[in-house]
Design a protein around this motif. Structure first.
Motif, PDB file in Angstrom:
ATOM      1  N   VAL A 430       0.858  -1.177   0.000  1.00  0.00           N
ATOM      2  CA  VAL A 430       0.000   0.000   0.000  1.00  0.00           C
ATOM      3  C   VAL A 430       0.900   1.234   0.000  1.00  0.00           C
ATOM      4  CG1 VAL A 430      -1.916  -1.146   1.151  1.00  0.00           C
ATOM      5  CG2 VAL A 430      -0.174   0.001   2.520  1.00  0.00           C
ATOM      6  N   PRO A 431       0.517   2.307  -0.690  1.00  0.00           N
ATOM      7  CA  PRO A 431       1.364   3.504  -0.747  1.00  0.00           C
ATOM      8  C   PRO A 431       1.599   4.092   0.648  1.00  0.00           C
ATOM      9  CG  PRO A 431      -0.350   3.596  -2.433  1.00  0.00           C
ATOM     10  CD  PRO A 431      -0.699   2.448  -1.529  1.00  0.00           C
ATOM     11  N   LEU A 432       2.821   4.512   0.913  1.00  0.00           N
ATOM     12  CA  LEU A 432       3.137   5.197   2.154  1.00  0.00           C
ATOM     13  C   LEU A 432       2.600   6.623   2.080  1.00  0.00           C
ATOM     14  CD1 LEU A 432       4.722   5.289   4.877  1.00  0.00           C
ATOM     15  CD2 LEU A 432       6.698   6.088   3.563  1.00  0.00           C
ATOM     16  N   ASP A 433       1.861   7.035   3.083  1.00  0.00           N
ATOM     17  CA  ASP A 433       1.304   8.389   3.126  1.00  0.00           C
ATOM     18  C   ASP A 433       2.403   9.342   3.595  1.00  0.00           C
ATOM     19  OD1 ASP A 433      -0.063  10.745   3.488  1.00  0.00           O
ATOM     20  OD2 ASP A 433      -1.771   9.833   4.516  1.00  0.00           O
ATOM     21  N   GLU A 434       3.128   9.900   2.646  1.00  0.00           N
ATOM     22  CA  GLU A 434       4.258  10.753   2.986  1.00  0.00           C
ATOM     23  C   GLU A 434       3.819  12.149   3.434  1.00  0.00           C
ATOM     24  OE1 GLU A 434       7.990  10.209   0.847  1.00  0.00           O
ATOM     25  OE2 GLU A 434       6.809   9.175  -0.699  1.00  0.00           O
ATOM     26  N   GLN A 435       2.632  12.567   3.043  1.00  0.00           N
ATOM     27  CA  GLN A 435       2.162  13.891   3.439  1.00  0.00           C
ATOM     28  C   GLN A 435       1.694  13.900   4.888  1.00  0.00           C
ATOM     29  OE1 GLN A 435      -0.881  15.554   0.924  1.00  0.00           O
ATOM     30  NE2 GLN A 435      -1.252  17.313   2.266  1.00  0.00           N
ATOM     31  N   ASN A 436       0.890  12.926   5.263  1.00  0.00           N
ATOM     32  CA  ASN A 436       0.319  12.899   6.606  1.00  0.00           C
ATOM     33  C   ASN A 436       1.090  12.006   7.574  1.00  0.00           C
ATOM     34  OD1 ASN A 436      -2.075  14.552   6.023  1.00  0.00           O
ATOM     35  ND2 ASN A 436      -2.645  12.822   4.706  1.00  0.00           N
ATOM     36  N   GLY A 437       2.052  11.262   7.056  1.00  0.00           N
ATOM     37  CA  GLY A 437       2.808  10.363   7.914  1.00  0.00           C
ATOM     38  C   GLY A 437       2.086   9.043   8.139  1.00  0.00           C
ATOM     39  N   HIS A 438       2.784   8.110   8.759  1.00  0.00           N
ATOM     40  CA  HIS A 438       2.244   6.776   9.037  1.00  0.00           C
ATOM     41  C   HIS A 438       2.281   6.551  10.542  1.00  0.00           C
ATOM     42  CE1 HIS A 438       1.451   2.518   7.754  1.00  0.00           C
ATOM     43  NE2 HIS A 438       1.898   2.299   8.982  1.00  0.00           N
ATOM     44  N   TRP A 439       1.196   6.077  11.100  1.00  0.00           N
ATOM     45  CA  TRP A 439       1.122   5.847  12.544  1.00  0.00           C
ATOM     46  C   TRP A 439       1.606   4.441  12.901  1.00  0.00           C
ATOM     47  CZ3 TRP A 439       0.241   9.139  16.470  1.00  0.00           C
ATOM     48  CH2 TRP A 439      -0.273  10.402  16.157  1.00  0.00           C
ATOM     49  N   LEU A 440       2.450   4.388  13.910  1.00  0.00           N
ATOM     50  CA  LEU A 440       2.902   3.121  14.488  1.00  0.00           C
ATOM     51  C   LEU A 440       2.442   3.049  15.922  1.00  0.00           C
ATOM     52  CD1 LEU A 440       6.595   2.867  13.189  1.00  0.00           C
ATOM     53  CD2 LEU A 440       4.635   1.518  12.416  1.00  0.00           C
ATOM     54  N   LEU A 441       1.786   1.954  16.280  1.00  0.00           N
ATOM     55  CA  LEU A 441       1.404   1.751  17.676  1.00  0.00           C
ATOM     56  C   LEU A 441       2.647   1.523  18.520  1.00  0.00           C
ATOM     57  CD1 LEU A 441      -1.633  -0.686  17.236  1.00  0.00           C
ATOM     58  CD2 LEU A 441      -1.665   1.813  17.409  1.00  0.00           C
ATOM     59  N   ALA A 442       2.499   1.590  19.825  1.00  0.00           N
ATOM     60  CA  ALA A 442       3.619   1.340  20.731  1.00  0.00           C
ATOM     61  C   ALA A 442       4.219  -0.033  20.443  1.00  0.00           C
ATOM     62  CB  ALA A 442       3.151   1.413  22.183  1.00  0.00           C
ATOM     63  N   GLY A 443       5.539  -0.068  20.196  1.00  0.00           N
ATOM     64  CA  GLY A 443       6.235  -1.324  19.925  1.00  0.00           C
ATOM     65  C   GLY A 443       6.085  -1.853  18.516  1.00  0.00           C
ATOM     66  N   GLN A 444       5.281  -1.204  17.694  1.00  0.00           N
ATOM     67  CA  GLN A 444       4.957  -1.730  16.367  1.00  0.00           C
ATOM     68  C   GLN A 444       6.018  -1.334  15.333  1.00  0.00           C
ATOM     69  OE1 GLN A 444       2.237  -3.585  16.195  1.00  0.00           O
ATOM     70  NE2 GLN A 444       2.253  -4.093  14.043  1.00  0.00           N
ATOM     71  N   GLY A 445       6.079  -2.118  14.246  1.00  0.00           N
ATOM     72  CA  GLY A 445       6.999  -1.814  13.166  1.00  0.00           C
ATOM     73  C   GLY A 445       6.298  -1.875  11.817  1.00  0.00           C
ATOM     74  N   MET A 446       7.005  -1.438  10.788  1.00  0.00           N
ATOM     75  CA  MET A 446       6.486  -1.564   9.421  1.00  0.00           C
ATOM     76  C   MET A 446       7.651  -1.733   8.458  1.00  0.00           C
ATOM     77  SD  MET A 446       5.363   2.242   8.177  1.00  0.00           S
ATOM     78  CE  MET A 446       6.387   3.693   8.370  1.00  0.00           C
ATOM     79  N   LEU A 447       7.404  -2.491   7.395  1.00  0.00           N
ATOM     80  CA  LEU A 447       8.406  -2.750   6.359  1.00  0.00           C
ATOM     81  C   LEU A 447       8.014  -1.958   5.120  1.00  0.00           C
ATOM     82  CD1 LEU A 447      10.898  -4.348   5.393  1.00  0.00           C
ATOM     83  CD2 LEU A 447       9.336  -6.186   4.693  1.00  0.00           C
ATOM     84  N   ILE A 448       8.990  -1.196   4.600  1.00  0.00           N
ATOM     85  CA  ILE A 448       8.752  -0.289   3.468  1.00  0.00           C
ATOM     86  C   ILE A 448       9.635  -0.689   2.297  1.00  0.00           C
ATOM     87  CG2 ILE A 448       8.840   2.125   2.700  1.00  0.00           C
ATOM     88  CD1 ILE A 448       8.737   2.873   5.731  1.00  0.00           C
ATOM     89  N   ARG A 449       9.072  -0.705   1.100  1.00  0.00           N
ATOM     90  CA  ARG A 449       9.852  -0.906  -0.110  1.00  0.00           C
ATOM     91  C   ARG A 449      10.067   0.449  -0.771  1.00  0.00           C
ATOM     92  NH1 ARG A 449       7.428  -4.398  -4.940  1.00  0.00           N
ATOM     93  NH2 ARG A 449       6.602  -2.360  -5.569  1.00  0.00           N
ATOM     94  N   LEU A 450      11.327   0.728  -1.100  1.00  0.00           N
ATOM     95  CA  LEU A 450      11.669   1.982  -1.784  1.00  0.00           C
ATOM     96  C   LEU A 450      11.721   1.725  -3.289  1.00  0.00           C
ATOM     97  CD1 LEU A 450      14.567   3.179   0.583  1.00  0.00           C
ATOM     98  CD2 LEU A 450      12.110   3.660   0.771  1.00  0.00           C
ATOM     99  N   ASP A 451      10.866   2.393  -4.030  1.00  0.00           N
ATOM    100  CA  ASP A 451      10.778   2.172  -5.482  1.00  0.00           C
ATOM    101  C   ASP A 451      11.450   3.294  -6.261  1.00  0.00           C
ATOM    102  OD1 ASP A 451       9.247  -0.199  -5.176  1.00  0.00           O
ATOM    103  OD2 ASP A 451       7.501   1.048  -4.743  1.00  0.00           O
TER     104      ASP A 451
END
Length: 451
Positions: A430-451
């Motif tokens: 899913v596209p990363l929301d670069e304008q509004n940012g991405h929310w991470l819960l406490a302790g949570q992570g996310m994996l991003i692909r750079l295209d």
């Protein structure tokens, strides 16, 4: 790691002797490991397919010693909870493992200390015969990933363990000879006066690789809870230090590593499992390039707040753990196909002496618990950088706060046409929301692909 050894396993040595980070040689670095340098000689690769990310309940299914149990919540509940690997099972359990789609580490519970194993007391022929017996009893089951050898050996046991590992490679090529190592807060010093039997933790790890010739590095660390959910920075530092040092040694020798973390209340005064600290332990392992996560433990035994309670019933911890394990099942196989190229942290770091951004890919990460400015909290972020076999670039971000969600914005060193986040539910991009940012819960992570 059974009830009879709970005191040995769970009490940090530094509480008694005041040992801090002196067991690790050199500064903590994770910014110069571009790729594994190649497997050490005579280390056959473990036959673990990339689509399998090992998630192990570190427990003996039927207890280590008599009276053995046949738990109400046995292998079916382990599979339901999102584990991919069953431990530690007997030969009689293997058909059900096959039916449930679980891989397994097999053990033969017997003797006064079956978790330790009698290896140092056996002759070469007896070691060979013992391994042959274990392998023979597995009857070629496709469920078997490997065989349990020993937990937390000191360096004096390495020569005997080398012979056991060699025997597994001989009689069951591609199968794992499973040995788990101490954390750095075990005592250091003379072989007859310390747990590690070495002067430093680095020496302990390097000697294990050189002498035993393992197929992977597995270690345990429960400092997230011993530090009261990272509130005690001195104790929390052990968690980060061990993660980075085991990663460094594993990469140096072309080995995967597994992290054993806590899914119970490790001691009565410590904090208990929560959605945040379970996610933190899982995602920091992934961000460092770990190839497996083990949870100590599944059945309550002498502990509290375990996934399965003293009456054999599922608990809230079981539900929390199921969510985290399912995310590991989704993201773990993706990370398996990547090479970890660096680990960094935003400044200020959660503890001292951690590598600070910028990295090779990431210039900075903006972290705000309140983008509207209601509070000024800026939770620290761990950054894992990766590359795939085709040169594709990936980044994992982990919210290191166990108290606050945070909104993150990623700033890369080089511009990219697009950035996509892997869903932890089904792996879709899913596209990363670069304008509004991405929310991470406490302790949570996310994996991003750079295209």
């Amino acid at each position: 790691m059974n009830d009879a050894t709970s005191v040995r396993r769970a009490v940090p040595a530094f509480w008694a002797v005041g040992v801090l980070l002196v067991g690790i040689g050199g500064a903590l670095r994770a910014d110069d490991a571009s790729a594994p340098s190649g497997a050490a000689p005579d280390v056959p690769s473990l036959a673990c397919p990339a689509e399998l990310f090992p998630i192990l309940p570190w427990d003996a299914l039927h207890k280590w010693k008599e009276p053995h149990q046949n738990p109400e919540n046995g292998l079916p509940s382990i599979a339901e909870c999102g584990f991919t690997l069953a431990g530690f099972v007997t030969p009689e359990d293997l058909p059900l493992c096959e039916k449930l789609g679980l891989r397994a580490i097999m053990a033969l519970p017997r003797g006064d200390q079956p978790w330790a194993g009698p290896w140092t007391k056996l002759t070469d022929d007896q070691i060979d015969q013992r391994v042959q017996e274990i392998v023979k009893r597995s009857a070629g089951s496709p469920a078997v990933l490997g065989y349990y050898i020993m937990d937390e050996p000191g360096a004096p046991a390495f020569p005997a363990l080398a012979k056991a590992v060699a025997a597994v490679k001989k009689y069951a090529p591609g199968k794992l000879a499973y040995i788990n190592l101490f954390p750095s807060y075990a005592t250091v010093g003379a072989p007859d006066k310390s747990q590690l039997g070495t002067a430093t933790y680095t020496e302990y790890l390097e000697r294990f690789v050189a002498e035993v010739k393992p197929q992977l590095l597995s270690y345990d660390n429960y400092m997230v809870q011993y530090s009261d959910d990272l509130q005690d920075a001195a104790r929390a530092a052990f968690y980060y230090a061990d993660l980075l040092e085991v990663r460094r040694v594993a990469q140096e020798h072309g080995l995967p590593f597994w992290n054993i973390v806590s899914s119970n209340q490790i001691r009565k005064p410590t904090t208990i499992p929560s959605p945040a600290n379970l996610a933190f332990q899982a995602y920091t392992t992934l961000a460092a390039g770990g190839r497996g996560v083990s949870w100590y433990k599944y059945y309550q035994g002498g502990y509290a707040y375990a996934p399965i309670d003293a009456k054999g019933k599922k608990t809230e911890t079981w539900q929390y753990l199921q969510v985290v394990n399912r995310q590991l099942q989704t993201l773990g196989p993706i990370v398996n196909r990547l090479t970890s190229t660096g680990v960094f942290f935003t400044s200020p770091t959660p503890v001292e002496k951690l590598p600070i951004l910028p990295g090779r890919l990431v210039e900075q990460v903006e972290s705000k618990a309140s983008p509207r400015g209601i509070i000024e909290a800026k939770p620290p972020i761990m950054v894992g950088e990766f590359r795939d076999e085709h040169g594709g670039e990936y980044v994992m971000l982990v919210n290191l706060s166990l108290e606050r969600s945070t909104n993150v914005k990623l700033v890369t060193v080089e511009p990219h046409d697009a950035k996509h986040v892997f869903s932890a539910v089904d792996g879709r991009l899913v596209p990363l929301d670069e304008q509004n940012g991405h929310w991470l819960l406490a302790g949570q992570g996310m994996l991003i692909r750079l295209d």
